[in-house]
Design an enzyme around this catalytic site. Structure first.
Site, PDB file in Angstrom:
ATOM      1  N   GLU A   1       0.858  -1.180   0.000  1.00  0.00           N
ATOM      2  CA  GLU A   1       0.000   0.000   0.000  1.00  0.00           C
ATOM      3  C   GLU A   1       0.897   1.234   0.000  1.00  0.00           C
ATOM      4  O   GLU A   1       2.035   1.176   0.484  1.00  0.00           O
ATOM      5  CB  GLU A   1      -0.857   0.042   1.275  1.00  0.00           C
ATOM      6  CG  GLU A   1      -1.884  -1.054   1.358  1.00  0.00           C
ATOM      7  CD  GLU A   1      -2.741  -0.928   2.619  1.00  0.00           C
ATOM      8  OE1 GLU A   1      -2.826   0.166   3.202  1.00  0.00           O
ATOM      9  OE2 GLU A   1      -3.313  -1.954   3.015  1.00  0.00           O
TER      10      GLU A   1
ATOM     11  N   LYS B   1       2.363   4.423   1.556  1.00  0.00           N
ATOM     12  CA  LYS B   1       2.521   4.867   2.951  1.00  0.00           C
ATOM     13  C   LYS B   1       2.372   6.394   2.941  1.00  0.00           C
ATOM     14  O   LYS B   1       3.272   7.115   2.540  1.00  0.00           O
ATOM     15  CB  LYS B   1       3.880   4.449   3.510  1.00  0.00           C
ATOM     16  CG  LYS B   1       4.029   4.799   4.986  1.00  0.00           C
ATOM     17  CD  LYS B   1       5.369   4.314   5.519  1.00  0.00           C
ATOM     18  CE  LYS B   1       5.482   4.460   7.032  1.00  0.00           C
ATOM     19  NZ  LYS B   1       5.196   5.772   7.544  1.00  0.00           N
TER      20      LYS B   1
ATOM     21  N   ARG C   1      -2.119   9.443  11.638  1.00  0.00           N
ATOM     22  CA  ARG C   1      -2.877   8.206  11.769  1.00  0.00           C
ATOM     23  C   ARG C   1      -4.152   8.479  12.543  1.00  0.00           C
ATOM     24  O   ARG C   1      -4.115   9.110  13.601  1.00  0.00           O
ATOM     25  CB  ARG C   1      -2.057   7.151  12.505  1.00  0.00           C
ATOM     26  CG  ARG C   1      -2.781   5.814  12.547  1.00  0.00           C
ATOM     27  CD  ARG C   1      -1.868   4.751  13.030  1.00  0.00           C
ATOM     28  NE  ARG C   1      -2.443   3.433  12.895  1.00  0.00           N
ATOM     29  CZ  ARG C   1      -1.718   2.336  12.869  1.00  0.00           C
ATOM     30  NH1 ARG C   1      -0.418   2.413  12.948  1.00  0.00           N
ATOM     31  NH2 ARG C   1      -2.285   1.157  12.766  1.00  0.00           N
TER      32      ARG C   1
ATOM     33  N   GLU D   1      -5.202   7.263   7.254  1.00  0.00           N
ATOM     34  CA  GLU D   1      -4.248   8.357   7.421  1.00  0.00           C
ATOM     35  C   GLU D   1      -4.901   9.630   6.902  1.00  0.00           C
ATOM     36  O   GLU D   1      -5.376   9.657   5.761  1.00  0.00           O
ATOM     37  CB  GLU D   1      -2.982   8.010   6.613  1.00  0.00           C
ATOM     38  CG  GLU D   1      -1.800   8.885   6.897  1.00  0.00           C
ATOM     39  CD  GLU D   1      -0.947   8.418   8.096  1.00  0.00           C
ATOM     40  OE1 GLU D   1      -1.348   7.502   8.834  1.00  0.00           O
ATOM     41  OE2 GLU D   1       0.132   9.017   8.268  1.00  0.00           O
TER      42      GLU D   1
ATOM     43  N   PHE E   1      -7.182   2.446   5.618  1.00  0.00           N
ATOM     44  CA  PHE E   1      -6.381   1.250   5.309  1.00  0.00           C
ATOM     45  C   PHE E   1      -6.754   0.029   6.136  1.00  0.00           C
ATOM     46  O   PHE E   1      -6.229  -1.046   5.917  1.00  0.00           O
ATOM     47  CB  PHE E   1      -4.869   1.530   5.380  1.00  0.00           C
ATOM     48  CG  PHE E   1      -4.366   2.100   6.686  1.00  0.00           C
ATOM     49  CD1 PHE E   1      -4.255   1.307   7.806  1.00  0.00           C
ATOM     50  CD2 PHE E   1      -3.964   3.422   6.758  1.00  0.00           C
ATOM     51  CE1 PHE E   1      -3.760   1.826   8.992  1.00  0.00           C
ATOM     52  CE2 PHE E   1      -3.466   3.951   7.935  1.00  0.00           C
ATOM     53  CZ  PHE E   1      -3.371   3.155   9.068  1.00  0.00           C
TER      54      PHE E   1
ATOM     55  N   ARG F   1       4.176  -4.538  17.257  1.00  0.00           N
ATOM     56  CA  ARG F   1       4.919  -4.335  16.021  1.00  0.00           C
ATOM     57  C   ARG F   1       5.413  -5.700  15.558  1.00  0.00           C
ATOM     58  O   ARG F   1       5.997  -6.442  16.341  1.00  0.00           O
ATOM     59  CB  ARG F   1       6.129  -3.450  16.345  1.00  0.00           C
ATOM     60  CG  ARG F   1       6.869  -2.919  15.168  1.00  0.00           C
ATOM     61  CD  ARG F   1       8.085  -2.147  15.618  1.00  0.00           C
ATOM     62  NE  ARG F   1       7.770  -0.922  16.335  1.00  0.00           N
ATOM     63  CZ  ARG F   1       7.378   0.214  15.762  1.00  0.00           C
ATOM     64  NH1 ARG F   1       7.227   0.260  14.458  1.00  0.00           N
ATOM     65  NH2 ARG F   1       7.139   1.276  16.482  1.00  0.00           N
TER      66      ARG F   1
HETATM   67  P1  AMP Z   1       6.088   5.031  11.235  1.00  0.00           P
HETATM   68  O1  AMP Z   1       5.361   6.257  11.804  1.00  0.00           O
HETATM   69  O2  AMP Z   1       7.274   5.374  10.419  1.00  0.00           O
HETATM   70  O3  AMP Z   1       6.332   3.982  12.283  1.00  0.00           O
HETATM   71  O4  AMP Z   1       5.095   4.350  10.174  1.00  0.00           O
HETATM   72  C1  AMP Z   1       3.864   3.825  10.545  1.00  0.00           C
HETATM   73  C2  AMP Z   1       2.767   4.811  10.222  1.00  0.00           C
HETATM   74  O5  AMP Z   1       2.540   4.906   8.817  1.00  0.00           O
HETATM   75  C3  AMP Z   1       1.397   4.381  10.725  1.00  0.00           C
HETATM   76  O6  AMP Z   1       1.244   4.644  12.086  1.00  0.00           O
HETATM   77  C4  AMP Z   1       0.461   5.203   9.872  1.00  0.00           C
HETATM   78  O7  AMP Z   1       0.263   6.460  10.492  1.00  0.00           O
HETATM   79  C5  AMP Z   1       1.244   5.472   8.608  1.00  0.00           C
HETATM   80  N1  AMP Z   1       0.654   4.928   7.382  1.00  0.00           N
HETATM   81  C6  AMP Z   1       0.563   5.602   6.219  1.00  0.00           C
HETATM   82  N2  AMP Z   1       0.006   4.852   5.274  1.00  0.00           N
HETATM   83  C7  AMP Z   1      -0.287   3.646   5.820  1.00  0.00           C
HETATM   84  C8  AMP Z   1      -0.871   2.446   5.325  1.00  0.00           C
HETATM   85  N3  AMP Z   1      -1.269   2.312   4.060  1.00  0.00           N
HETATM   86  N4  AMP Z   1      -1.006   1.410   6.201  1.00  0.00           N
HETATM   87  C9  AMP Z   1      -0.605   1.514   7.491  1.00  0.00           C
HETATM   88  N5  AMP Z   1      -0.045   2.632   8.007  1.00  0.00           N
HETATM   89  C10 AMP Z   1       0.123   3.692   7.187  1.00  0.00           C
END
Ligand code: AMP
Length: 593
Positions: free
Chosen positions: A249, A251, A256, A301, A341, A418
């Site tokens: 998907e 990102k 979030r 998101e 998502f 996680r």
């Molecule tokens: P990180 O903040 O780097 O740990 O990345 C995880 C975050 O990516 C999640 O908490 C979401 O806020 C965001 N995110 C963006 N797009 C997606 C997606 N398609 N699926 C899941 N999380 C996503």
């Protein structure tokens, strides 16, 4: 129950930093607490009167607490403030100045736990013109009948910073030991993850045992702990880990949002469980209008888009929405779309234990797509080439990277954890930077030269879920602009500690210690074995940890993440392992990862 017993127990917790010992101190105490008081005890152990997601606060700034201490002890306010500036904790100030002798006066009443809870409730609900003064007097009233130790913890409770070192995980361990078995811990943890209410879990297990915990369900309106993604450094490793087939998907780089649509309400929660509904009322309304069922919980998101072209904008744009006042103009100025998502619940059905594809289908079954309600872009891929090309499209459309998601039968929504069912891959990895890390500030070093009189560098740490502690990974001194340098004291000083927090493991000694609270985004060039840092200590090399080399602050304060949601020691160790191919030792030490 007397508050003195509770203050003594908190003191015992504070005197140790060993998690097992903390667990047994709590468990011994839980055994003697009347069941009716257990819920409140668990909340105040965390400096609260309600579950994490409740927005209700005591509303007492440190200065008001100092006023109550001055008023009760008859000490001039400027003297109280001086001590506070030195000690950095209203709890210690109260302990030093409240002598406990007042307890013998004609007007004193015993300080029972029930009285403390009643007083805290009154502080919380005091409203109106003279509410600050009333809050101060209610606290003072309790301080009047406190011993020095009780005064320490009373003041700490109202600051919300207990400094005992007892984490949520330790409390859950203690509940398992007291009311069930250690082996039941995963079920207790799941009950907590789907309700975010540790007091409720404590009450259920004390009243109904493990069976009561098993029967706890998702409730629309109460946030669920979010699922998080692991990371890998290359696309080929991602596809390999997914056994050659997975969903990918986009990102999106936004906020979030966990959206709860009930029969009469819509609520949006952040990943830190804050209520964001008033920041995205347009999205809340639109989701309600385009949902075909009665109740649901979804995740997506929220991303800023250009008003004319509809193109995705950077995180900085959507961040404008995170404000308390003046929302009407902000909504117009910064239009937002949500990219859904996941779907976790619909019309009485918990979907979290269904595989990914089923949950994904449910989104389309229950929502109509509209201009500001979209489903995240997704594709099933079978090769590194396909994934790479999807990654390219994501970057072209201004996304941060991609999320690879398992499509196996086991691809449940793992609340609060996680794992490799979701793997993120970001453009930073392409640019030869290892990644961005979200690290926790645990200390500061005074600056020199141009930075004299300010904090010049910060000691940064990451959270180790296995030990419940923070291990240091770098000294961060670059990427600070003048505004940030000036702003650091107001961001950090409220978390100042006299000594190192029991939650922190460190070899480096900064000039100032902080409670691990503030999370900053940092990019680094390499992870290396470090004799001066303590994250993953002894895992790759005896007496050495791992450190991040050439760290630089990106300018982003991650106030959407709590310290326990920062990049974990395990993640950084995984990255080191990938980078150095030092698999063996790590796998031996962490066989369950
Ligand atoms: P990180 O903040 O780097 O740990 O990345 C995880 C975050 O990516 C999640 O908490 C979401 O806020 C965001 N995110 C963006 N797009 C997606 C997606 N398609 N699926 C899941 N999380 C996503």
């Amino acid at each position: 129950m007397d508050f003195a017993d509770i203050a003594n127990m908190f003191n015992k917790l504070e005197l140790t930093s060993a998690r097992l010992e903390m667990t047994s101190i709590l468990a011994d105490f839980f055994k003697i607490v009347p069941v009716t008081e257990l819920k409140n005890l668990v909340y105040i152990t965390q400096g609260k009167l309600h579950p994490d997601f409740s927005q209700i606060e005591f509303g007492m700034a440190d200065k008001l607490i100092l006023k109550a201490i001055a008023f009760t002890s008859g000490t001039p306010e400027d003297k109280v403030e001086k001590i506070w500036l030195k000690e950095g904790d209203p709890g210690y100030v109260a302990e030093m100045l409240i002598d406990g002798k007042k307890q013998t006066t004609l007007f004193s009443e015993p300080l029972t736990f029930a009285r403390v809870i009643d007083g805290l409730n009154q502080i919380e609900t005091a409203e109106g013109k003279d509410s600050q003064d009333r809050k101060m007097k209610i606290l003072s009233n309790m301080l009047h009948d406190s011993s020095p130790l009780e005064a320490r913890y009373l003041c700490r409770i109202v600051t919300g910073r207990m400094r005992t070192g007892a984490s949520t995980m330790t409390i859950l361990d203690a509940l398992a030991v007291t009311f069930a078995n250690k082996e039941d811990k995963p079920e207790i943890e799941r009950a907590f993850n789907i309700t975010c209410d540790i007091g409720l879990v404590a009450e259920k297990i004390a009243e109904e045992g493990i069976e009561g915990v098993r029967n706890m369900n998702i409730a629309v309106g109460k946030p669920i702990k979010v699922m998080l993604a692991e990371r890998l450094p290359s696309i080929s490793e991602v596809i390999k880990k997914m056994d050659g087939e997975c969903a990918v998907e986009y990102k999106y780089d936004g906020i979030r949002s966990q959206v709860h649509i009930g029969k009469t309400f819509v609520k949006i929660f952040s990943r830190r469980l804050e209520d964001l509904t008033h920041n995205f009322p347009d999205i809340a309304q639109s989701l309600k209008d385009h949902f075909r069922g009665e109740e649901t919980i979804i995740e997506g998101e929220c991303v800023a888009v250009d008003a004319d072209t509809g193109c995705i904008q950077s995180f900085q744009e959507v961040a404008h929405r995170r404000r308390k006042y003046g929302m009407d103009d902000t909504i117009k100025k910064y239009p937002v779309k949500i990219f859904i998502f996941d779907m976790l619940y619909v019309n009485g059905r918990d979907l979290t234990l269904l595989p990914y594809m089923k949950r994904r289908e449910a989104i389309k079954d229950w929502f109509d797509i509209s201009d500001n309600i979209q489903v995240s872009k997704m594709k099933i891929v079978h090769s590194a080439e396909e994934m790479e090309s999807f990654f390219g499209d994501a970057i072209d459309e201004r996304c941060e990277g991609i999320m690879a998601k398992s499509i196996s039968d086991k691809s449940i929504y793992q609340t609060g954890s996680r794992g490799f069912l979701w793997i993120k891959y970001k453009k930073d990895y392409h640019a030869n930077l290892i990644d961005s890390f979200d690290l926790v500030v645990v200390g500061a070093f005074y600056g020199m030269g141009k930075r004299a009189g300010k904090y010049g560098a910060l000691l940064m740490a990451s959270y180790d879920k296995e030990t419940g502690k923070y291990g240091t990974v770098c000294k961060l001194g670059t990427g600070f602009d003048d505004a940030f340098l000036d702003n650091m004291p107001s961001l950090l000083d409220k978390y100042k500690l006299k000594n190192k927090s029991p939650l922190v493991d460190a070899k480096m000694i900064p000039d100032v210690w902080f409670s691990p609270v503030v999370v900053l985004e940092v990019v680094g060039a390499e992870i290396s074995i470090s004799p001066v840092h303590t994250a993953a200590i002894d895992i790759f090399k005896e007496k050495a940890g791992i450190g991040i080399r050439f760290p630089r602050f990106t300018g982003r304060i991650r106030d959407d993440k709590g310290p326990e949601q920062s990049t974990s020691v395990i993640e950084i160790a995984e990255m080191y392992k990938m980078q150095s191919h030092d698999f063996d030792k790590f796998d031996r030490a962490h066989t369950n990862i």
